[in-house]
Scaffold this motif. Sequence first.
Motif, mmCIF file in Angstrom:
data_model
loop_
_atom_site.group_PDB
_atom_site.id
_atom_site.type_symbol
_atom_site.label_atom_id
_atom_site.label_comp_id
_atom_site.label_asym_id
_atom_site.label_seq_id
_atom_site.Cartn_x
_atom_site.Cartn_y
_atom_site.Cartn_z
ATOM 1 N N PRO A 99 -28.122 15.276 11.474
ATOM 2 C CA PRO A 99 -29.242 15.265 12.417
ATOM 3 C C PRO A 99 -30.091 14.010 12.164
ATOM 4 N N LEU A 100 -30.619 13.445 13.216
ATOM 5 C CA LEU A 100 -31.414 12.221 13.094
ATOM 6 C C LEU A 100 -32.796 12.544 12.513
ATOM 7 N N GLU A 154 -36.676 12.455 11.851
ATOM 8 C CA GLU A 154 -37.711 12.220 12.852
ATOM 9 C C GLU A 154 -38.391 10.863 12.674
ATOM 10 N N ALA A 164 -40.886 13.959 -8.938
ATOM 11 C CA ALA A 164 -41.913 14.466 -8.024
ATOM 12 C C ALA A 164 -41.247 15.108 -6.789
ATOM 13 N N ARG A 165 -39.946 15.375 -6.886
ATOM 14 C CA ARG A 165 -39.157 16.042 -5.839
ATOM 15 C C ARG A 165 -39.099 15.253 -4.528
ATOM 16 N N VAL A 166 -39.148 13.941 -4.650
ATOM 17 C CA VAL A 166 -38.947 13.093 -3.476
ATOM 18 C C VAL A 166 -37.617 12.360 -3.673
ATOM 19 N N THR A 167 -36.785 12.340 -2.639
ATOM 20 C CA THR A 167 -35.562 11.536 -2.674
ATOM 21 C C THR A 167 -35.711 10.435 -1.637
ATOM 22 N N HIS A 194 -39.024 14.869 8.558
ATOM 23 C CA HIS A 194 -40.058 15.330 9.485
ATOM 24 C C HIS A 194 -41.341 14.511 9.288
ATOM 25 N N GLU A 252 -43.632 15.870 6.347
ATOM 26 C CA GLU A 252 -43.177 15.687 4.970
ATOM 27 C C GLU A 252 -43.078 14.207 4.616
ATOM 28 N N ARG A 275 -46.454 13.184 3.466
ATOM 29 C CA ARG A 275 -46.702 13.664 2.102
ATOM 30 C C ARG A 275 -45.861 12.893 1.083
ATOM 31 N N ASP A 276 -44.577 12.690 1.397
ATOM 32 C CA ASP A 276 -43.705 11.983 0.454
ATOM 33 C C ASP A 276 -44.168 10.546 0.242
ATOM 34 N N ARG A 295 -34.137 19.741 14.074
ATOM 35 C CA ARG A 295 -34.277 18.891 12.891
ATOM 36 C C ARG A 295 -34.333 19.675 11.583
ATOM 37 N N HIS A 310 -39.075 21.428 -0.507
ATOM 38 C CA HIS A 310 -40.463 21.677 -0.906
ATOM 39 C C HIS A 310 -40.940 23.008 -0.320
ATOM 40 N N ARG A 354 -41.935 26.125 6.818
ATOM 41 C CA ARG A 354 -41.850 25.702 8.220
ATOM 42 C C ARG A 354 -40.424 25.814 8.750
#
Lengths: 475, 475
Positions: A231-232, A234, A259-262, A300, A303, A306-307, B260, B300, B306
């Motif tokens: 899926p593309l 956002e 920090a749970r961000v990729t 999204h 997120e 936030r990321d 998404r 997360h 959501r």
Amino acid sequence: MSRHHEGITGRGRARTAASDEDVLARLREIVGAENVLVDEDKVEPYAADAVKEKFPPEAVLLPRTTAEVASILKLANERRFPVTARGGGVGYTGGAVPVEGGVVIGTDRMNRIREINADDLYVVTEPGVTTYALQQAVEAEGVFYPPDPASYKTSFIGGNIAENAGGIRSAKYGVTKHYVIGLEVVTPTGEVIRTGGLTSKNVVGFDLTGLICGSEGMLGIITEATLRLLPLPETTRTVRATFKTMAEACACVPRFNRARVTPVAIEVLDRNAIAAVETEFAFGFGADAGALLLVSVDGHASEVERDALICERVVRDGGGFDVMRSETREEEERLWDVRRAISPALKKFGTMKFNEDVVVPRSRVPELVARIEEIGKLHDTFVVNFGHAGDGNIHVNFMCDRDDPEAMRRARAAVRDTFAFSVELGGTISGEHGIGYVKAPYLDMALGAATIDAMKSIKRALDPNGILNPGKMFL
Amino acid sequence: MSRHHEGITGRGRARTAASDEDVLARLREIVGAENVLVDEDKVEPYAADAVKEKFPPEAVLLPRTTAEVASILKLANERRFPVTARGGGVGYTGGAVPVEGGVVIGTDRMNRIREINADDLYVVTEPGVTTYALQQAVEAEGVFYPPDPASYKTSFIGGNIAENAGGIRSAKYGVTKHYVIGLEVVTPTGEVIRTGGLTSKNVVGFDLTGLICGSEGMLGIITEATLRLLPLPETTRTVRATFKTMAEACACVPRFNRARVTPVAIEVLDRNAIAAVETEFAFGFGADAGALLLVSVDGHASEVERDALICERVVRDGGGFDVMRSETREEEERLWDVRRAISPALKKFGTMKFNEDVVVPRSRVPELVARIEEIGKLHDTFVVNFGHAGDGNIHVNFMCDRDDPEAMRRARAAVRDTFAFSVELGGTISGEHGIGYVKAPYLDMALGAATIDAMKSIKRALDPNGILNPGKMFL
């Protein structure tokens, strides 16, 4: 045969059975006379890749169908002339270059996207579509093909698969082979085989799809590919920061994950890269900028916001300064300008760029870059490092003058030292460019004799007459 | 040789050079006398896999080191006896079963995790670690190994790689091969090779890592693996819904992506599966439950919340009823109970379960399941379908009595019809179980002769004496 790294650059046109009049007549029958190029000026655009060393083919063939490719290979086995497949011709190791003469099969006319299935998340395409055109086509349907080698506007998808191309987004999304689920391949002996299929899950027989990916046109010619789509996302955001040292910049990389961000991309520039773009384009970097990090996140809108904030906090906590975070697509493009400025900025440092793409476990990047700086000094060669910090894949650019044999010799020595140290750090000599003829002299630095023997035995099994892309990978 | 699908189940102990006293003496020297099992009751646990057909090995060897494995293979080539590697022994196609006798190498003692590197996102492990133990170990360090075959508590990671295992999370995370970045392999002739390395990006030589993944123990024995890891997702949520029809349930699948959301798992149960678990365990499903969907999302906490709401809306809009959405880990476990209840609930429908794992483009699942119902009726065999709707990989379970040869014959006819229709829909005969000896009679339904020939030529090139796992994949 010429060896780039042994100092012989290119050579005159070879002469094999491919130049025999009866062979050319049969080739004209197979693909049509207008699709057989033999004039010197017509074959010249097919003689080199990004390495810019010319090996003119005896003939260039522009087939339209799989059956034509198969017929060419059958004839090549009958008359024993080399066949080299070529996509966009923008590789960095000479994979598409006919170093032992024979014919080049240009996939330029095999350029149709056959099916985009957004529900089942795949695309079926011919090999001669550019990566960019493919991405645009699938994004118009709301789906996403992540691999994005730097040359994506001119590279062909067939070449991407043959070289298992990487790119900037691989920190999150992996490399080309992670998206190839099915192939139609003409084998070196001219048989048409189908590997994999339309589904991601497929464990029927050996994984020939996996074997063909990255086989550098030596085990088959890809005539159709089925690629998995996602899926593309956002939207995207980018954070840019400078650091005093490469060690500080790279220390942030695992902290994003903790920090749970990729991040989709984590790119780094060393001090010389920053200085080069600053001199040429005046971005406004100070003398204290010892490293620069570009971090992008996607997903999204909420997120991503936030990321991006998390990434900003990580780089600030890690000693980053002049931190910028994009809020719009335009701002993001401006932050990435510095990365795109490197190549043009390097031009004045020499006519020859040894663009190597070593890879190490990503925590070892600071050690690698520090040692490469020393290696550059030792061999009196200007060096610029930048690349994919997220997966430890660094582009090492030793600059010199193509016409200065002594400088070329010193640069080659620097390349060899860099390869040796990369292997010492648990890495290897190529993360995304492949071996071709350019890195063939160094293959045994990365692989043991038994491993190379296993590869050679597979090559012999599938290509008993040594027809496909000879003079590559193995010395 | 016995063929499961030809109706001969198992056979007595074979006799090859592996039973010669001097060979056994040398094997005892190599691995130690206590690690060579020859007594009937000792080798019996190594005679079958989940297919439950017994082919007792002449000896079971339990090596501790790569060097021992290499020595066994050297001896096997010298004296020409078959060698079959075995992990947890829980496969569904007989991959670990010595159908032509010889020795079984049990990797039980090669069970150490050598390095977990959370910063560089990899783990180096021996092959005899269970998938579950590996997952627990890396999660304790905050990192994540996604592949999760149903047998993950007992399957070994070496077997997962040899079979390219899938699992429930593959809708989002792909399959085992997407995580294997480096291998140490003992070749069929007893050479030790290393493929890939510690980095995701690696294009040095042919991708032997890719070739060994899914090669079913026929091209080498894996003695060490380096696996790519991801950051551990913070949490998960699940939505469960029933639908009147399979078509309605499956129509939701692409809608998640269009909204998404990429669910980590999308599992489906057909009407017979629901009825079976209802009869046995009284979940409370009504007679109108024609299909059931289980959808999980991870990430997360905030986005999971959501995404779960989006999934709930999609299934409601798509005709789902009795919709439930987990708010806690405990609620989530309860929602998944229905999936776990299928296997025990099926027991009363027969002593023999033909558990096939066909795969089709996911939009074709309703057609597939409808036809399988017809096929079941045609061959008078009770059938239950469930599985991975997110990637079109359906577990088809034809139930019958093992001691009723006529019922077994009818079930086999139903299996063959199911395979044929899966291929007709653009799918194939195995998504995650492999071929082994069980599906070998059907290989040519999925692959053309030239493709099979290419596979055989690779097998011959690497295993000229036919030592490793004979009697599998090819008839």
